[in-house]
Design a protein around this motif. Sequence first.
Motif, PDB file in Angstrom:
ATOM      1  N   SER B  11       0.845  -1.204   0.000  1.00  0.00           N
ATOM      2  CA  SER B  11       0.000   0.000   0.000  1.00  0.00           C
ATOM      3  C   SER B  11       0.879   1.252   0.000  1.00  0.00           C
ATOM      4  O   SER B  11       0.644   2.187  -0.775  1.00  0.00           O
ATOM      5  CB  SER B  11      -0.916   0.024   1.222  1.00  0.00           C
ATOM      6  OG  SER B  11      -1.741  -1.101   1.233  1.00  0.00           O
ATOM      7  N   PRO B  76     -14.201   7.502   1.536  1.00  0.00           N
ATOM      8  CA  PRO B  76     -12.831   7.766   1.072  1.00  0.00           C
ATOM      9  C   PRO B  76     -11.849   6.659   1.451  1.00  0.00           C
ATOM     10  O   PRO B  76     -10.991   6.289   0.644  1.00  0.00           O
ATOM     11  CB  PRO B  76     -12.451   9.073   1.777  1.00  0.00           C
ATOM     12  CG  PRO B  76     -13.696   9.670   2.247  1.00  0.00           C
ATOM     13  CD  PRO B  76     -14.690   8.591   2.402  1.00  0.00           C
ATOM     14  N   ILE B  77     -12.011   6.118   2.663  1.00  0.00           N
ATOM     15  CA  ILE B  77     -11.114   5.034   3.103  1.00  0.00           C
ATOM     16  C   ILE B  77     -11.322   3.808   2.210  1.00  0.00           C
ATOM     17  O   ILE B  77     -10.373   3.191   1.730  1.00  0.00           O
ATOM     18  CB  ILE B  77     -11.375   4.668   4.589  1.00  0.00           C
ATOM     19  CG1 ILE B  77     -11.059   5.868   5.488  1.00  0.00           C
ATOM     20  CG2 ILE B  77     -10.540   3.468   5.009  1.00  0.00           C
ATOM     21  CD1 ILE B  77     -11.469   5.689   6.938  1.00  0.00           C
ATOM     22  N   LEU B  78     -12.592   3.491   1.974  1.00  0.00           N
ATOM     23  CA  LEU B  78     -12.930   2.329   1.154  1.00  0.00           C
ATOM     24  C   LEU B  78     -12.423   2.500  -0.288  1.00  0.00           C
ATOM     25  O   LEU B  78     -11.882   1.561  -0.882  1.00  0.00           O
ATOM     26  CB  LEU B  78     -14.452   2.153   1.156  1.00  0.00           C
ATOM     27  CG  LEU B  78     -14.993   0.758   0.897  1.00  0.00           C
ATOM     28  CD1 LEU B  78     -14.440  -0.232   1.902  1.00  0.00           C
ATOM     29  CD2 LEU B  78     -16.508   0.762   0.970  1.00  0.00           C
ATOM     30  N   ALA B  80      -9.869   4.407  -1.405  1.00  0.00           N
ATOM     31  CA  ALA B  80      -8.404   4.287  -1.482  1.00  0.00           C
ATOM     32  C   ALA B  80      -7.978   2.832  -1.301  1.00  0.00           C
ATOM     33  O   ALA B  80      -7.071   2.356  -1.995  1.00  0.00           O
ATOM     34  CB  ALA B  80      -7.755   5.180  -0.431  1.00  0.00           C
ATOM     35  N   SER B  81      -8.660   2.114  -0.389  1.00  0.00           N
ATOM     36  CA  SER B  81      -8.321   0.704  -0.157  1.00  0.00           C
ATOM     37  C   SER B  81      -8.604  -0.133  -1.403  1.00  0.00           C
ATOM     38  O   SER B  81      -7.782  -0.963  -1.800  1.00  0.00           O
ATOM     39  CB  SER B  81      -9.127   0.130   1.008  1.00  0.00           C
ATOM     40  OG  SER B  81      -9.013   0.945   2.123  1.00  0.00           O
ATOM     41  N   LEU B  82      -9.767   0.090  -2.027  1.00  0.00           N
ATOM     42  CA  LEU B  82     -10.129  -0.677  -3.225  1.00  0.00           C
ATOM     43  C   LEU B  82      -9.165  -0.386  -4.383  1.00  0.00           C
ATOM     44  O   LEU B  82      -8.730  -1.305  -5.078  1.00  0.00           O
ATOM     45  CB  LEU B  82     -11.558  -0.340  -3.664  1.00  0.00           C
ATOM     46  CG  LEU B  82     -12.694  -0.986  -2.877  1.00  0.00           C
ATOM     47  CD1 LEU B  82     -14.026  -0.396  -3.282  1.00  0.00           C
ATOM     48  CD2 LEU B  82     -12.716  -2.491  -3.107  1.00  0.00           C
ATOM     49  N   THR B  84      -6.111   0.498  -4.191  1.00  0.00           N
ATOM     50  CA  THR B  84      -4.820  -0.152  -3.917  1.00  0.00           C
ATOM     51  C   THR B  84      -4.942  -1.664  -4.063  1.00  0.00           C
ATOM     52  O   THR B  84      -4.047  -2.316  -4.598  1.00  0.00           O
ATOM     53  CB  THR B  84      -4.356   0.182  -2.481  1.00  0.00           C
ATOM     54  OG1 THR B  84      -4.441   1.582  -2.306  1.00  0.00           O
ATOM     55  CG2 THR B  84      -2.933  -0.256  -2.234  1.00  0.00           C
ATOM     56  N   PHE B  85      -6.059  -2.186  -3.577  1.00  0.00           N
ATOM     57  CA  PHE B  85      -6.273  -3.636  -3.585  1.00  0.00           C
ATOM     58  C   PHE B  85      -6.270  -4.198  -5.018  1.00  0.00           C
ATOM     59  O   PHE B  85      -5.673  -5.242  -5.275  1.00  0.00           O
ATOM     60  CB  PHE B  85      -7.593  -3.942  -2.874  1.00  0.00           C
ATOM     61  CG  PHE B  85      -7.861  -5.398  -2.673  1.00  0.00           C
ATOM     62  CD1 PHE B  85      -6.956  -6.209  -2.011  1.00  0.00           C
ATOM     63  CD2 PHE B  85      -9.032  -5.974  -3.132  1.00  0.00           C
ATOM     64  CE1 PHE B  85      -7.209  -7.556  -1.822  1.00  0.00           C
ATOM     65  CE2 PHE B  85      -9.297  -7.324  -2.942  1.00  0.00           C
ATOM     66  CZ  PHE B  85      -8.370  -8.118  -2.285  1.00  0.00           C
TER      67      PHE B  85
END
Lengths: 103, 321
Positions: B11, B76-78, B80-82, B84-85
């Motif tokens: 990440s 926003p957290i979700l 950015a995580s998606l 990157t994932f």
Amino acid sequence: MVTFWDIALTFIGTLIFFTILFFMGTRKREKAREALMPFTSGEKYHPMRIPYRIKWIYYVALFSAYETATIFTILAISAGYSLILPIIYVFLLLVALIIAPVE
Amino acid sequence: MILLIYAFALSALFIFFSFLIEWIERKIVARIQSRIGPFFAGPRGLLQPLADFLKLMSKEDIVPIGADELLLTIIPILLASLATFVLMFIPIFTPDPLISYPADLIYIIGLSASIGALIVMTGYINPGPYSNVGAARFGELFLSFEIPFAVSVAVPAIISGSASIAEIVKFQENGIPIIVFAPLGFILLLISLIAKVEKVPFDIAEAETEIAGGWQVELSGRRLAFYRLTMNLETLFAAALCVALYLGAGYGPLLDTLGSAMYFVWFFIKLILVVFVISLIEGIMARLRVDQVLRIFWRYMVPLSFLQLILALFVRLIITL
């Protein structure tokens, strides 16, 4: 090859990383209620929502799911895989398409 | 536990790469417009994207009256995580990605589509007219580019006979990239991805001169920082996907003699080339109108993508004969 739990764990790891990063951002004290502008842009008029149909959001969400299912089916046909899983998936999505607007 | 550490490390690494991509893009666009571009932060302005991110992270956190604060924190957290994932499925550093399983390409299409749906949601949870109009415009754009995008992603899978990205990359191991079999598919993918990352000429959902930034207008501080980071990560994803699916991934000359490090070098060179093309289009074109964008996608891109799909089936037939 990885298992479902490996994938889930990796996603959780990413989620934890970004949650920590997000909350590392400074959260300055909010202004007093009367000093608060309705919009970040500084506009002074009252907040208002443009009337929109909730079905439109349903449609966008279901469209993305349906499109994935279609590609799933195309690839399953071309690669000669079993068609049972895509058929179940498409069937469930069709049911969702029928139920969603009613609700 | 090791996977968690990998996820953390990757990440951070992807964030670094996304900043690098932003710097390259800003420099190219600046040169086209006879400007210098980022200059002061770090050598040749290399640290400017990081400085911008840190500045936004430290700014005042404002939630407009009437907006859903919880959703504005989770999304926003979700996002950015998606963003990157999905990058973890792409073999950027070695021919084997961190996560790989049969039909992961379908999973990627689904995840990237959910990013689009979350952006539409962001625009609607803010009670501003600009924000709502931006969300509606992004929704229209999203419905338009998703079909050519998904079909052009499916084309390499059909040609290689596998829906696994690692297998598609291995198919190109012999030195012939899939772009040779399906040049139209590559062009369609590139155009769809430019729309996906909302770059000019398809930035109708932001359109600063018309709707003041669209769905992003009510965002500030760390939320805006995260949305911008997501857009950078999506640009990185777009370029990496083009390279992995159509441009032969990290395969190129000197790979056998110099080993797997050369794989990454080739991948990175190709990645920069794709970013260069995206930036070039961004620099030389003007924003299209909403009706023009819809016409381009529905009248030309969708039929062409189906034509490419049929051609890909023929190519597969010839390969298997």
